[in-house]
Design an enzyme around this catalytic site. Structure first.
Site, short mmCIF file in Angstrom:
data_model
loop_
_atom_site.label_atom_id
_atom_site.label_comp_id
_atom_site.label_asym_id
_atom_site.label_seq_id
_atom_site.Cartn_x
_atom_site.Cartn_y
_atom_site.Cartn_z
N GLY A 298 4.03 -44.09 -26.63
CA GLY A 298 3.50 -42.52 -26.61
C GLY A 298 2.36 -42.11 -27.03
O GLY A 298 2.05 -42.95 -28.14
N ARG B 160 1.40 -34.08 -29.13
CA ARG B 160 1.76 -32.92 -29.89
C ARG B 160 1.45 -33.17 -31.34
O ARG B 160 1.64 -32.07 -31.97
CB ARG B 160 3.44 -32.69 -29.84
CG ARG B 160 3.85 -32.01 -28.30
CD ARG B 160 5.32 -32.31 -28.07
NE ARG B 160 5.84 -33.53 -27.73
CZ ARG B 160 7.03 -33.82 -27.54
NH1 ARG B 160 7.89 -33.11 -27.42
NH2 ARG B 160 7.46 -34.97 -27.14
N GLY C 102 7.46 -43.09 -18.90
CA GLY C 102 8.83 -42.78 -19.45
C GLY C 102 9.43 -43.90 -20.40
O GLY C 102 9.07 -44.85 -20.52
N GLN D 113 2.90 -51.22 -22.31
CA GLN D 113 3.26 -50.42 -21.06
C GLN D 113 1.91 -49.92 -20.53
O GLN D 113 1.21 -48.80 -21.16
CB GLN D 113 4.22 -49.30 -21.63
CG GLN D 113 4.73 -48.45 -20.53
CD GLN D 113 5.38 -47.27 -21.17
OE1 GLN D 113 5.06 -46.94 -22.25
NE2 GLN D 113 6.08 -46.65 -20.15
N GLU E 185 18.02 -34.19 -20.11
CA GLU E 185 16.93 -33.56 -21.01
C GLU E 185 16.97 -32.16 -21.05
O GLU E 185 17.14 -31.71 -19.82
CB GLU E 185 15.79 -34.32 -20.40
CG GLU E 185 15.64 -35.80 -20.52
CD GLU E 185 15.67 -36.13 -22.05
OE1 GLU E 185 14.81 -35.78 -22.64
OE2 GLU E 185 16.63 -36.89 -22.68
N ASN F 219 7.45 -35.40 -33.53
CA ASN F 219 6.68 -34.97 -32.17
C ASN F 219 5.33 -34.16 -33.00
O ASN F 219 4.40 -33.99 -32.45
CB ASN F 219 7.33 -34.35 -31.41
CG ASN F 219 8.43 -34.90 -30.66
OD1 ASN F 219 8.33 -36.09 -30.52
ND2 ASN F 219 9.61 -34.28 -30.36
N ARG G 96 -5.93 -47.59 -59.62
CA ARG G 96 -6.30 -47.91 -58.29
C ARG G 96 -5.86 -49.40 -57.89
O ARG G 96 -5.41 -50.13 -58.67
CB ARG G 96 -7.76 -47.67 -57.98
CG ARG G 96 -7.95 -46.03 -57.97
CD ARG G 96 -9.61 -45.97 -58.17
NE ARG G 96 -10.12 -46.55 -56.92
CZ ARG G 96 -11.42 -46.89 -56.94
NH1 ARG G 96 -12.45 -46.32 -57.84
NH2 ARG G 96 -11.96 -47.40 -55.89
N LEU H 215 10.00 -48.52 -29.15
CA LEU H 215 9.14 -47.96 -28.24
C LEU H 215 8.04 -47.04 -28.97
O LEU H 215 8.47 -46.18 -29.71
CB LEU H 215 9.99 -46.82 -27.29
CG LEU H 215 10.98 -47.41 -26.33
CD1 LEU H 215 11.48 -46.33 -25.48
CD2 LEU H 215 10.57 -48.71 -25.68
C1 UD1 Z 1 13.40 -38.60 -26.36
C2 UD1 Z 1 14.54 -38.47 -25.33
C3 UD1 Z 1 15.69 -37.20 -25.88
C4 UD1 Z 1 15.89 -37.31 -27.22
C5 UD1 Z 1 14.54 -37.50 -28.22
C6 UD1 Z 1 14.79 -37.87 -29.54
C7 UD1 Z 1 14.36 -39.61 -23.12
C8 UD1 Z 1 13.96 -39.43 -21.67
N1 UD1 Z 1 14.37 -38.35 -24.10
O1 UD1 Z 1 12.44 -37.18 -25.82
O2 UD1 Z 1 16.73 -37.25 -25.03
O3 UD1 Z 1 16.59 -36.15 -27.58
O4 UD1 Z 1 13.60 -38.49 -27.74
O5 UD1 Z 1 13.77 -37.82 -30.38
O6 UD1 Z 1 14.05 -40.93 -23.44
N2 UD1 Z 1 7.59 -43.54 -25.12
C9 UD1 Z 1 6.87 -44.72 -24.45
N3 UD1 Z 1 6.33 -44.68 -23.28
C10 UD1 Z 1 6.54 -43.46 -22.46
C11 UD1 Z 1 7.22 -42.43 -23.25
C12 UD1 Z 1 7.56 -42.54 -24.44
O7 UD1 Z 1 6.74 -45.65 -25.29
O8 UD1 Z 1 5.96 -43.67 -21.40
C13 UD1 Z 1 7.92 -43.65 -26.52
C14 UD1 Z 1 7.33 -42.94 -27.42
O9 UD1 Z 1 6.07 -43.37 -28.11
C15 UD1 Z 1 8.29 -42.40 -28.45
C16 UD1 Z 1 9.71 -42.64 -27.84
O10 UD1 Z 1 9.34 -43.31 -26.80
O11 UD1 Z 1 8.35 -43.28 -29.65
C17 UD1 Z 1 10.30 -41.22 -27.23
O12 UD1 Z 1 9.33 -40.48 -26.35
P1 UD1 Z 1 8.96 -38.91 -26.40
O13 UD1 Z 1 7.85 -38.63 -25.59
O14 UD1 Z 1 8.77 -38.52 -28.06
O15 UD1 Z 1 10.43 -38.45 -25.90
P2 UD1 Z 1 11.06 -37.07 -26.50
O16 UD1 Z 1 10.53 -35.91 -25.42
O17 UD1 Z 1 10.99 -36.76 -27.92
CA CA Z 2 10.22 -37.81 -29.59
#
Ligand code: UD1
Ligand code: CA
Length: 454
Positions: A14, A18, A83, A78, A158, A230, A319, A11
């Protein structure tokens, strides 16, 4: 028994708000490699049979990076960021092809090791539908909490949706999950968005699976494996962990790092036997150092190959495209780019060697510059074997210095020099006997005159 087939879904959609950066989060680097590349390397080494990468809308650069790293990876977009479960379902067609195990890995969790991924898959072979990596971070803020009963995982809550007592739980979700292929789609499609953020949380898969009378478990690992990134602070912390691991691996392989904590390595840095690295050296990506070479303090190397027994630095800059032959010597304040320096050749002080070939045992004197750039194009300099370039010479490319030729110090060479010839290209020296003392005499006279007028 037939090895289990497996699909890794990474995934990476995101925005990484942050990070406060214009660059997609997963393209930030640690140890000279993007977060995405680290994750893809880990899943590949763990032996997955297929890879899918989910990117955000407009993140063509992320998709291209994924394809470059794993050419047969499938990429999915996506369209809306709804989420983590929603992101997984962007790769629905890959899941629907049917595999034994599905590994869901977050692109912002780059330190996961292949053996950790294998450990996570193990419970699936014993009938679990879901396995989740858990860890006890020093600071749990922002992580989902794992609710355990006996040896089963009951739910992942969460932080934003957790009650005070759930928030007090130390065991957190590492963000890496293994799902049994036969039930994965049914579970994922039941996930809703009734939560604090109105997002489809992948973490809800656990409660849904239990509702379907399926089993979920947690596999606990060290924090370093699952550090999520993050923020820029977390990026720096992950860099420190990556560097520690790389230094340890180099030391274990027999490299002498005099002060390991001052040496920065890339994930792909390669060392031969009996290499010595003095304090304060930076290895960017794509560097190989062969047996017995010495890299002295304050040197910076990127895209360079250092031959057996060669010596680099102190204060050298290599280099991309630098290839040093066996026993070559590049000394202080020498910069080399796109150049082959053959065995035994030396450039010991204060030089720039770019777009060049330097033959075996040639000697490039202090202050020699290859003038490779005419303001619009780059040109090559060739220096034959055993040639001697006198100090402070400018070699204006394109130009060839023949084998064994000799360039007088301070020359500006604009034409090819035949083998074994001497080239002199500087103003001839003239001597004016007694000139300096006459000058002093004149000055003294002028001073006396001035005083006599006081
Ligand atoms: C997420 C977990 C949390 C965990 C933490 C570990 C969920 C709901 N929460 O939180 O339980 O402790 O990771 O690091 O899963 N992403 C997408 N599409 C979206 C949303 C996210 O591809 O719509 C990807 C982001 O790029 C990232 C990953 O999913 O690589 C996690 O998303 P992020 O928003 O960082 O989740 P956390 O709040 O860190
Ligand atoms: Ca994360």
């Amino acid at each position: 028994m037939k090895p289990r087939s497996s699909l890794a879904i990474v995934l990476a959609a995101g925005e990484g708000t942050r990070m406060r950066s214009a660059q997609p989060k997963v393209l930030h680097t640690i140890a000279g490699r993007s977060l995405l590349a680290h994750v893809l390397a880990a899943v590949t080494e763990a032996g997955v049979t297929a890879t899918a990468v989910v990117v955000g809308p407009g993140q063509d650069d992320v998709a291209a990076a994924a394809k470059r790293l794993v050419p047969d990876a499938a990429t999915f977009v996506q369209r809306e960021r709804r989420g983590t479960a929603h992101a997984v379902l962007a790769a629905k067609s890959a899941i629907a092809q049917g595999v034994d195990d599905i590994l869901i890995v977050y692109g912002d969790t780059p330190l996961v090791r292949p053996q950790t991924l294998s450990r996570l898959r193990a419970p699936l072979t014993k009938g679990a539908a879901i396995a989740v990596l858990g860890f006890r971070p020093a600071d749990a803020a922002g992580y989902g909490r794992l609710i355990i009963a006996g040896d089963e995982l009951v739910a992942i809550r969460e932080e934003a949706d957790a009650s005070p007592s759930e928030r007090a739980i130390k065991l957190c979700n590492g963000g890496i999950m293994a799902l049994a292929g036969d039930s994965a789609l049914a579970i994922l499609q039941r996930i809703g968005d009734h939560n604090h953020k109105s997002e489809f949380y992948l973490t809800d898969a656990v409660e849904i699976a239990r509702g379907m009378k399926l089993r979920a478990v947690a596999v606990e690992v060290e924090e370093d494996d699952v550090r999520g990134i993050n923020t820029k602070s977390q990026l720096a912390e992950a860099e420190a962990v990556a560097q520690q691991r790389l230094r340890k691996a180099a030391l274990d392989a027999g490299v002498t790092l005099v002060a390991p904590e001052t040496v920065f390595l890339s994930a792909d840095t390669k060392f031969g036997k009996d290499v010595v690295v003095e304090p304060y050296v930076v290895f960017g990506e794509k560097v190989t150092v062969e047996d017995g070479a010495v890299i002295r303090s304050f040197s910076h190397l990127v895209g360079a190959h250092v031959g057996k027994g060669a010596s680099v630095g102190p204060y050298a800059r290599l280099r991309p495209g630098t290839r040093l032959g066996d026993g070559a010597r590049i000394g202080n304040f020498v910069e080399v780019k796109e150049a082959v320096i053959e065995a035994g050749a030396k450039a010991n002080h204060l030089s720039y060697i770019g777009d060049a070939f330097v033959g075996a045992n040639a000697n490039v004197g202090a202050g020699t510059i290859t003038c490779n750039y005419d303001g619009s194009e780059k040109h090559r300099t060739e220096i034959g074997r055993e040639a001697f370039i006198g100090s402070n010479s400018a070699l204006v490319a394109p130009v060839k210095i023949g084998e064994g030729a000799y360039i007088a110090s301070g020359s500006v060479i604009t034409e090819d020099v035949p083998a074994d010839a001497l080239a002199l290209a500087r103003g001839r020296q003239t001597i004016k006997q007694g000139w300096a003392s006459r000058l002093r005499g004149l000055k003294l006279l002028a001073k006396k005159k001035a005083h006599s007028h006081d």
